[in-house]
Scaffold this motif. Sequence first.
Motif, PDB file in Angstrom:
ATOM      1  N   ARG A   1      42.217  40.997  90.594  1.00  0.00           N
ATOM      2  CA  ARG A   1      43.318  40.432  89.798  1.00  0.00           C
ATOM      3  C   ARG A   1      43.523  38.934  90.032  1.00  0.00           C
ATOM      4  NH1 ARG A   1      45.720  45.423  91.092  1.00  0.00           N
ATOM      5  NH2 ARG A   1      46.905  44.526  92.822  1.00  0.00           N
ATOM      6  N   HIS A   2      43.341  38.485  91.269  1.00  0.00           N
ATOM      7  CA  HIS A   2      43.729  37.115  91.608  1.00  0.00           C
ATOM      8  C   HIS A   2      42.564  36.207  92.007  1.00  0.00           C
ATOM      9  CE1 HIS A   2      47.863  38.480  91.432  1.00  0.00           C
ATOM     10  NE2 HIS A   2      47.599  39.429  92.310  1.00  0.00           N
ATOM     11  N   GLY A   3      41.387  36.753  92.201  1.00  0.00           N
ATOM     12  CA  GLY A   3      40.245  35.930  92.574  1.00  0.00           C
ATOM     13  C   GLY A   3      40.064  35.851  94.078  1.00  0.00           C
ATOM     14  N   ALA A   4      38.827  35.552  94.490  1.00  0.00           N
ATOM     15  CA  ALA A   4      38.481  35.568  95.910  1.00  0.00           C
ATOM     16  C   ALA A   4      39.244  34.531  96.722  1.00  0.00           C
ATOM     17  CB  ALA A   4      36.974  35.346  96.066  1.00  0.00           C
ATOM     18  N   ILE A   5      39.356  33.311  96.204  1.00  0.00           N
ATOM     19  CA  ILE A   5      39.970  32.236  96.986  1.00  0.00           C
ATOM     20  C   ILE A   5      41.414  32.571  97.327  1.00  0.00           C
ATOM     21  CG2 ILE A   5      40.691  29.822  96.948  1.00  0.00           C
ATOM     22  CD1 ILE A   5      38.268  29.180  95.288  1.00  0.00           C
TER      23      ILE A   5
END
Length: 202
Positions: free
Chosen positions: A86-90
Amino acid sequence: MSVPETGLTTAERDRSGFRAVLEIRGARRLVASAVISRMPFGMLTLGTLLLVQQEYGSFALAGLAVGSLALGSGIAAPIQGGLVDRHGAIRVLTPLAIGQGVVTCGFAAGAALGAPAAAVVALALLVGTLTPPVSATLRMTWMNLTDGPVRDAAFALDAMTTQLLFALAPLLTAVSVQVVGTAPTVMLAGVISVVGTVVFAR
């Protein structure tokens, strides 16, 4: 060994496939940082066992702490995977790594100072819960970046480096314990997790 119609042995085809993977932009950083960021979990498993047994004189408590570490990681993994989707790896991996680094140092310090056994086990559980899902993220990244034989080679390379970690993590832990002691070794694992994961996620 049989030779395919291409004239290449299986080993030669594997090496050729690995080269194709490593030629992808950013792949070398991904592979190297994934190795570094996954190293701490193996270090923490052995380091926790040695630290708790040394400070509390109980293999039972040490085993409970190691089990809590693994349990926390297993429970959190599917939740973390959803967050990465949902929010990305970083935005997910970096806070997890920093949190794990801080809690790991607190765990090591607490054990070295003789904190209550329940607190030590709870901290070990939290350390496991905050383990960044680097392996799952790496596999998802290869799925997005590759296909066909190159994807197969990427997964094979990942499997090979994972097996390498099984040997390197205990070795590094043993050397570090001899040089700096158990508590600093556990703290070192936390620092490595932060550095490796931040580089991997960027």
